[in-house]
Design an enzyme around this catalytic site. Structure first.
Site, PDB file in Angstrom:
ATOM      1  N   SER A 216       0.822  -1.215   0.015  1.00  0.00           N
ATOM      2  CA  SER A 216       0.112  -0.090  -0.193  1.00  0.00           C
ATOM      3  C   SER A 216       0.764   1.162  -0.290  1.00  0.00           C
ATOM      4  O   SER A 216       1.423   1.229  -0.765  1.00  0.00           O
ATOM      5  CB  SER A 216      -0.834  -0.425   1.520  1.00  0.00           C
ATOM      6  OG  SER A 216      -1.963   0.425   0.982  1.00  0.00           O
ATOM      7  N   GLU A 346      -9.323  -5.443  -3.842  1.00  0.00           N
ATOM      8  CA  GLU A 346      -8.743  -4.283  -2.488  1.00  0.00           C
ATOM      9  C   GLU A 346      -9.784  -3.151  -2.147  1.00  0.00           C
ATOM     10  O   GLU A 346     -10.396  -4.117  -0.686  1.00  0.00           O
ATOM     11  CB  GLU A 346      -7.868  -3.661  -3.806  1.00  0.00           C
ATOM     12  CG  GLU A 346      -7.248  -3.676  -4.463  1.00  0.00           C
ATOM     13  CD  GLU A 346      -5.875  -3.804  -3.252  1.00  0.00           C
ATOM     14  OE1 GLU A 346      -6.347  -3.583  -2.400  1.00  0.00           O
ATOM     15  OE2 GLU A 346      -5.195  -4.441  -3.944  1.00  0.00           O
ATOM     16  N   HIS A 467      -7.746  -5.466  -0.024  1.00  0.00           N
ATOM     17  CA  HIS A 467      -6.909  -4.850   0.828  1.00  0.00           C
ATOM     18  C   HIS A 467      -6.266  -5.028   1.856  1.00  0.00           C
ATOM     19  O   HIS A 467      -7.179  -5.442   2.813  1.00  0.00           O
ATOM     20  CB  HIS A 467      -7.050  -3.785   0.978  1.00  0.00           C
ATOM     21  CG  HIS A 467      -5.747  -2.450   1.063  1.00  0.00           C
ATOM     22  ND1 HIS A 467      -4.853  -2.852  -0.564  1.00  0.00           N
ATOM     23  CD2 HIS A 467      -4.987  -1.764   1.620  1.00  0.00           C
ATOM     24  CE1 HIS A 467      -3.895  -1.496  -0.285  1.00  0.00           C
ATOM     25  NE2 HIS A 467      -4.159  -1.463   1.359  1.00  0.00           N
TER      26      HIS A 467
END
Ligand SMILES: *[C@@H]1O[C@H](CO)[C@@H](O)[C@H](O)[C@H]1NC(C)=O
Ligand SMILES: *[C@@H]1O[C@H](CO)[C@@H](O)[C@H](O)[C@H]1NC(C)=O
Ligand SMILES: *[C@@H]1O[C@H](CO)[C@@H](O)[C@H](O)[C@H]1NC(C)=O
Ligand SMILES: *[C@@H]1O[C@H](CO)[C@@H](O)[C@H](O)[C@H]1NC(C)=O
Length: 570
Positions: A216, A346, A467
């Site tokens: 990230s 995500e 995510h």
């Protein structure tokens, strides 16, 4: 007989992929190992890996001077030596941020984990080093072992380093003036990489085989290290998971308006940039860290607030002198094996917060052109911005008003805007100019555990593969999930697969040098702009091509590359 043969073949394949000696079975039963580094002695502790190996853990090791008092908002300063025996037996604090405890401004600390230390003068232990850069939007997260437990990775005979870097205003303030040009959090990472070069051999690590692995915001950082003149020679392979700065968001030269807002939020004046810095230096670090949620403008968005900047030139060493897209297109980046990819859904889970909240839903419907750029990270209040907003609404929602029936569409937009497009663009640009292999993946394994469970299931069923979900199998995240043992065979299988892939990449620059049973006998071909192959990491590993080709083509159209060739230096 058949079974035994298969097992032997699998073991052979595994052995062939591990040229490094195994964990020393004769490790001394010393529960407080002491390592002598060029900076002095460091005392650690022993914890157990998933497979029962002894992990020598050195936590909270200082890699820069405390960035406090007059050093606040300054680039990191190296340390000269440790006084006495440095106590690295427990986790250090995290950097100031909302909701974490304990935090401290004195947070430039790292952790080193390995299952084999050199004995005496032995210099023969030289394992590949994996340096992990954590995510958290540049305003949260940290290296503590309850988030990034080494229990899985360390079964793979690598030296694992995890580190804190400064966050939020304390790490990224940039007034565009000489006393605060920006990027201190990234310069902290550079300082940590220098510490690794100077000290990791004492822990059995090979300073000539350093793999930078980031998630990230950490992945954004990794790609920036690839183009940063400051990071030259400090790493040899790069992994960027679920993030990249080669995205639609603008990388500014400064964030003066944000600095002023920060000043006002803690009761400082904002008349001049110098006033802002001077007054902010007098405020408690924790007050600055805790004020972050007040920067959110639409629900929890934007998820990206403080960003890296293209530093103005005041004669200081600059971390980022130009836009990464420009630099990569010019071939001006460190040519190293590159591995990148995304998870299927995500940030898609964020769509639930919106469709289940009538206030947010109404705002998004009534003020789409105002709110969409906040949430999906593009310039606001320009003709271009209005055009993009209209196009996204047409493409993702077929121009229909948003409601619960469009949850999946909104989720897809979140996934593409806040991770997928930038990562796809990164692998295309890098592989075009790299002289080393680039690899691309999609993580698509939905297990029992996730970072998001649907409200409809009373928060028991995962929604897609969101995510951070791949991190569940790379690190023991004891804050949220159990340690996977024999009684969780599916999770163990994924732990084995993922840690093997990343350790192989750290050792060989190739995630699957020899196809084998454990990795589903798949041959992972590098990505090229022409073939666009990627590894799909689902229940089985398979090779596919042209991930979400139509969706990303839409973004390429809305944010054409030509823009970056025109404006280069800043
Ligand atoms: C190291 O610090 C921890 C936490 O403060 C403490 O509990 C421990 O006793 C210290 N160890 C040594 C050897 O001083
Ligand atoms: C809906 O969103 C608004 C605006 O962010 C927030 O104030 C409110 O608490 C949310 N409502 C619920 C039920 O979560
Ligand atoms: C890749 O290019 C760099 C310089 O751009 C060069 O130093 C390196 O030797 C090249 N590596 C290979 C494998 O061609
Ligand atoms: C939902 O979960 C909560 C907390 O685990 C529990 O108390 C509650 O009974 C559950 N509700 C339903 C409808 O299952």
């Amino acid at each position: 007989m058949f079974r035994r043969t298969r097992v032997l073949v699998a073991l052979w394949a595994l052995a062939a992929a591990h040229p490094y000696p195994d964990a020393a079975p004769d490790a001394t039963p010393d529960e407080s190992p002491i390592v002598t580094t060029p900076l002095g002695q460091v005392q650690g502790s022993v914890i157990q890996s998933r497979l029962g190996k002894r992990i020598y853990a050195f936590r909270g090791v200082r890699y820069a001077r405390a960035p406090i008092n007059e050093l606040r908002f300054h680039p990191p300063q190296p340390i000269e030596k440790y006084e006495g025996v440095y106590n690295a037996t427990v986790d250090g604090p995290l950097c100031p941020q909302p909701g974490a405890d304990p935090t401290s401004e004195d947070c430039l600390l790292l952790n080193v984990y390995t299952t084999r230390l050199p004995k005496g003068d032995e210099k023969s232990v030289k394992r590949p080093v994996v340096v992990y850069l954590h995510g958290g939007g540049f305003y949260s997260g940290g290296a503590a072992s309850y988030w990034l437990g080494p229990q899985y990775f360390c079964d793979q005979d690598v030296v694992l380093v995890t580190l804190n870097y400064r966050l939020g205003a304390l790490g990224f303030i940039s007034t565009g003036e000489k006393d605060a040009p920006g990027n201190n959090g990234l310069k902290d990472q550079v300082q940590a990489l220098k510490w690794v070069q100077q000290n990791v051999e004492s822990f059995g690590g090979d300073p000539n085989s350093v793999t930078l692995l980031g998630y990230s915001a950490g992945a954004v950082s990794v790609v920036l290290h690839m183009v940063s003149p400051m990071s030259a020679g400090l790493f040899h392979k790069a992994v960027a998971m679920s993030g990249s700065p080669t995205s639609q968001w603008t990388i500014p030269h400064e964030q003066l308006e944000l600095a002023k807002k920060q000043a006002r939020l803690v009761g400082c004046g904002d008349a001049t940039p110098a006033d802002v810095i001077k007054c902010l230096k007098s405020k408690p670090a924790n007050e600055i860290g805790q004020s972050l949620p007040k920067f959110q403008e639409f629900g929890l968005d934007p998820l990206l607030i403080w960003t890296p900047v293209m530093e103005k030139d005041f004669g200081q060493p600059r971390f980022l002198p130009a836009h990464p897209i420009t630099l990569i297109q010019n071939g001006e980046f460190h040519k190293v094996p590159f591995l990148t990819g995304v998870n299927t859904d995500e940030f898609g889970y964020r769509a639930f917060d919106i469709v289940n909240n009538q206030t947010l839903l109404n705002l998004l419907n009534d003020k789409w052109e105002e709110k969409a750029p906040i949430t999906f990270w593009y310039d606001r209040n320009t003709d271009q911005s209005k055009m993009v907003s209209k196009a996204l609404k047409a493409y993702y929602f077929n121009d229909q008003p948003l409601d619960k029936t469009l949850l999946a569409n909104l989720a897809q937009l979140y996934a593409d805007a806040n991770a997928g497009f930038g990562v796809n663009r990164a692998v295309k640009l890098v592989s075009e100019k790299n002289n080393q292999s680039s690899y691309y993946y999609r993580f698509n394994y939905q297990g029992r555990y996730s970072h998001f469970y649907t409200p409809e299931s009373n928060n028991t069923q995962p929604y897609g593969v969101v995510h951070n979900d791949d991190l569940i199998y790379l690190f023991y995240i004891s804050k949220l999930f159990p340690l996977f043992k024999e009684n969780t065979p599916k999770e163990v299988e994924m732990v084995t697969k993922l840690t093997s892939l990343y350790a192989n990449f750290a050792k060989f620059g190739n995630p699957i040098p020899t196809p084998n049973d454990k990795l589903d006998n798949v041959k992972w071909e590098p990505f090229t702009p022409k073939t666009q192959k990627y590894l799909d990491l689902g229940n089985k590993l398979t090779v596919q091509e042209k991930l979400y080709e139509k969706r990303y083509a839409e973004w390429e159209k809305l944010f054409p590359l030509e823009k970056y060739t025109k404006h280069s230096q800043g």
